[in-house]
Design a protein around this motif. Structure first.
Motif, short mmCIF file in Angstrom:
data_model
loop_
_atom_site.label_atom_id
_atom_site.label_comp_id
_atom_site.label_asym_id
_atom_site.label_seq_id
_atom_site.Cartn_x
_atom_site.Cartn_y
_atom_site.Cartn_z
N GLU A 162 0.83 -1.20 0.00
CA GLU A 162 0.00 0.00 0.00
C GLU A 162 0.88 1.26 0.00
OE1 GLU A 162 -3.01 -0.10 -0.59
OE2 GLU A 162 -4.22 -1.26 0.80
N PRO A 163 0.52 2.29 -0.81
CA PRO A 163 1.31 3.53 -0.82
C PRO A 163 1.14 4.34 0.45
CG PRO A 163 -0.65 3.76 -2.19
CD PRO A 163 -0.58 2.31 -1.79
N HIS A 164 -0.01 4.20 1.10
CA HIS A 164 -0.29 4.86 2.37
C HIS A 164 -1.03 3.87 3.27
CE1 HIS A 164 0.81 8.71 0.54
NE2 HIS A 164 -0.01 8.42 -0.46
N TYR A 165 -1.17 4.22 4.52
CA TYR A 165 -1.81 3.33 5.51
C TYR A 165 -3.22 2.94 5.06
CZ TYR A 165 -3.60 1.79 10.08
OH TYR A 165 -4.16 1.08 11.10
N PHE B 268 -11.48 3.27 11.05
CA PHE B 268 -10.68 3.52 12.25
C PHE B 268 -9.23 3.74 11.83
CE2 PHE B 268 -8.23 2.44 16.04
CZ PHE B 268 -8.87 3.27 16.97
N ASP B 269 -8.73 4.94 12.06
CA ASP B 269 -7.37 5.29 11.63
C ASP B 269 -6.36 4.88 12.70
OD1 ASP B 269 -5.19 6.24 10.34
OD2 ASP B 269 -5.94 8.27 10.03
N GLY B 270 -6.10 3.59 12.75
CA GLY B 270 -5.21 3.05 13.76
C GLY B 270 -3.77 3.50 13.64
N TYR B 271 -3.43 4.13 12.51
CA TYR B 271 -2.06 4.65 12.35
C TYR B 271 -1.71 5.60 13.49
CZ TYR B 271 2.05 6.75 10.19
OH TYR B 271 3.34 7.19 9.94
N HIS B 272 -2.73 6.29 14.00
CA HIS B 272 -2.50 7.30 15.04
C HIS B 272 -2.73 6.76 16.45
CE1 HIS B 272 -2.03 10.39 11.98
NE2 HIS B 272 -3.07 9.85 11.37
N GLN B 273 -2.93 5.46 16.57
CA GLN B 273 -3.03 4.84 17.89
C GLN B 273 -1.62 4.44 18.33
OE1 GLN B 273 -5.71 1.67 20.37
NE2 GLN B 273 -5.60 1.32 18.18
#
Length: 204
Positions: A26-29, A161-166
């Motif tokens: 994936e190019p981004h999360y 849910f944007d878990g990248y920021h968890q």
């Protein structure tokens, strides 16, 4: 010779397993999920920002789950009415990033984020951006993208849910939301509408 053949066969059996471990490109999360158009025809369930921030259970996803598929609530479409407090049009991934609060006077940090992908990912996103631009003069936004006064609109899109920021550091007793715009009040604030399929005047 027999030994060489067996070694060769063993190596071939290992190659698919190694390849499978490297399948995430994936190019981004969780990008495939963020630009997915396949859920746009599902009926939308009304939801409000206060409900999201108080009762939607966070998922266990973190930045390590770059290719995680949608699950649970993320397979549903919601219609959320909120006040636009900030609109950023030049994010690195091309999304339009919109910060919403429940009421006009709600503190700006009690927000959720909704995002509209670039037009190249689907005509539905071109329509959503055009609809938002009909309400907001995007050419007159200041450097921060803050709206004065805020504007109340309805956004329809898929829960994400944007878990990248968890994140959890050594000094944290539990995970926390971090670097998620201004919407870091709790892990529940990592729930977004992403992607947004439609923008309309708020009912009522």
């Amino acid at each position: 010779m027999t030994r060489l053949v067996m070694l060769g066969v063993s190596w071939l059996l290992l190659v698919p397993a190694a390849g499978a471990g490297q399948a995430c490109v994936e190019p981004h999360y969780r990008w495939s999920e963020k630009v997915d158009t396949t859920l746009q025809t599902r009926p939308a369930t009304p939801a409000n920002i206060a409900e999201i921030l108080t009762s939607w259970t966070p998922l266990s996803l973190t930045s390590k789950d770059k290719c995680a598929p949608r699950a649970g609530r993320e397979d549903s479409v919601f219609a959320v009415v909120g006040w636009i407090r900030r609109l950023k049009l030049h994010e690195a991934d091309g999304d339009w990033h919109i910060e919403l609060t429940e009421a006009q006077a709600t503190p700006v940090l009690s927000c959720i984020i909704v995002e509209i992908p670039a037009e190249r990912y689907g005509a539905v996103y071109a329509r959503a951006r055009a609809a938002l631009a009909a309400f907001v003069d995007t050419t007159q936004l200041g450097p921060t993208g803050d709206l004065h006064p805020p504007l109340r609109l309805q956004f329809t899109g898929t829960a994400f849910f944007d878990g990248y920021h968890q994140q959890q550091t050594a000094g944290d007793a539990s995970p926390r939301a971090s670097q998620h715009g201004r919407c870091n009040a709790s892990l529940r604030a990592l729930w977004e509408l992403h992607p947004v399929y439609a923008v309309a005047a708020a009912p009522g």
